[in-house]
Design an enzyme around this catalytic site. Structure first.
Site, PDB file in Angstrom:
ATOM      1  N   HIS A  96      12.251  -3.847  -0.275  1.00 23.78           N
ATOM      2  CA  HIS A  96      11.857  -3.456  -1.290  1.00 23.78           C
ATOM      3  C   HIS A  96      12.684  -3.969  -2.466  1.00 23.78           C
ATOM      4  CE1 HIS A  96      10.036  -0.872  -4.780  1.00 23.78           C
ATOM      5  NE2 HIS A  96      11.562  -0.746  -5.611  1.00 23.78           N
ATOM      6  N   LEU A 130       1.729   4.348   1.443  1.00 26.15           N
ATOM      7  CA  LEU A 130       1.014   5.647   2.237  1.00 26.15           C
ATOM      8  C   LEU A 130       0.987   6.738   2.653  1.00 26.15           C
ATOM      9  CD1 LEU A 130       3.543   2.629   4.335  1.00 26.15           C
ATOM     10  CD2 LEU A 130       1.090   2.783   4.915  1.00 26.15           C
ATOM     11  N   LEU A 170       7.903   8.138  -1.933  1.00 24.76           N
ATOM     12  CA  LEU A 170       7.428   6.050  -1.861  1.00 24.76           C
ATOM     13  C   LEU A 170       8.823   5.738  -2.207  1.00 24.76           C
ATOM     14  CD1 LEU A 170       6.074   3.494  -2.683  1.00 24.76           C
ATOM     15  CD2 LEU A 170       5.750   4.250  -5.069  1.00 24.76           C
ATOM     16  N   ASP A 171       9.480   4.337  -1.761  1.00 21.14           N
ATOM     17  CA  ASP A 171      10.491   3.453  -1.989  1.00 21.14           C
ATOM     18  C   ASP A 171      12.353   4.507  -1.853  1.00 21.14           C
ATOM     19  OD1 ASP A 171       9.208   1.715  -2.498  1.00 21.14           O
ATOM     20  OD2 ASP A 171       8.675   1.406  -4.006  1.00 21.14           O
ATOM     21  N   GLN A 227      17.783 -13.355  -0.453  1.00 16.32           N
ATOM     22  CA  GLN A 227      18.826 -12.547   0.447  1.00 16.32           C
ATOM     23  C   GLN A 227      17.985 -11.279   1.251  1.00 16.32           C
ATOM     24  OE1 GLN A 227      21.996 -11.413  -0.068  1.00 16.32           O
ATOM     25  NE2 GLN A 227      21.825 -14.376  -1.359  1.00 16.32           N
ATOM     26  N   ARG A 278       0.622  -1.099  -0.245  1.00 14.81           N
ATOM     27  CA  ARG A 278      -0.139  -0.553   0.103  1.00 14.81           C
ATOM     28  C   ARG A 278       0.786   1.233  -0.102  1.00 14.81           C
ATOM     29  NH1 ARG A 278      -4.634   0.023  -1.774  1.00 14.81           N
ATOM     30  NH2 ARG A 278      -4.868   1.491  -0.102  1.00 14.81           N
TER      31      ARG A 278
END
Ligand code: GAR
Length: 191
Positions: free
Chosen positions: A113, A97, A148-149, A177, A95
């Protein structure tokens, strides 16, 4: 004791890796930290059953039952805050945020990520890395900021992209990993 809340949307293999690391490495004794709850935006997230079997409290806050991102995030915050978390871990939580949510947990909200950020934020990271001809791919643990990210990188792992890789094959190589670096980054954060 510092409470950790994990947010998932699906299989929760990163959640499993975190919970297993907490048990095996005795985070409660060594780091005064414990995973207390798992929260999902989807009732059918398969990771929830495993979390329940571990005796963890689980909650579902369905995003479909809220008219806006702000309303969903407010409901999610209410559920998370019952656990008074020192740390909130996004583990395959799919989602976007709101800035209000991110601000509320500033300094105690981490994400994993499946790319080497700042490359490939967003979705379909493995397909995009293959299509771009990348020779390496990987995963990033970062502190969450409103964009985002993005946000300060705490840990990364690099894997090769092989000549005939499908996105699924690359995803599996990266995921193994992820299971290594996410618990490591959390331990470093807790120390
Ligand atoms: C993981 O690869 C994680 O990095 C990714 O979803 C997968 C969840 O797997 N997260 C994102 O794409 C977030 N932007 P899991 O449910 O088995 O941990």
């Amino acid at each position: 004791m510092r409470n950790i809340v994990i947010l998932i949307s699906g299989g929760g293999s990163n959640m499993t890796a975190l919970v297993r690391a907490a048990q095996a490495e005795r985070w409660a004794e060594r780091l005064q930290a414990r995973v207390t709850a798992v929260v999902s935006n989807r009732a059918d997230a398969s990771g929830l059953a495993w979390a329940r079997e571990q005796g963890l409290q689980t909650d579902v806050v369905p995003h479909t039952e809220h008219p806006s991102r702000e309303a969903f995030d407010a409901a999610l915050m209410q559920v998370i805050d019952r656990h008074q978390p020192a740390l909130v871990l996004l583990a395959g939580f799919m989602r976007i945020l709101t800035p209000g949510f991110v601000g509320h947990y500033e300094g105690r909200l981490l994400n994993i990520h499946p790319s080497l950020l700042p490359a490939f934020p967003g979705l379909h990271t493995h397909r995009r890395a293959i299509e771009a001809g990348c020779r390496v791919a990987g995963a990033t643990v970062h502190a969450v900021t409103p964009e985002l990210d993005h946000g300060p990188v705490l840990a990364q792992a690099v894997v090769p992209v092989l000549a005939q890789d499908t996105p699924e094959q690359l995803a599996a190589r990266v995921l193994s990993q992820e299971h290594r670096i996410y618990p490591q980054a959390v331990v470093a954060w807790l120390q």
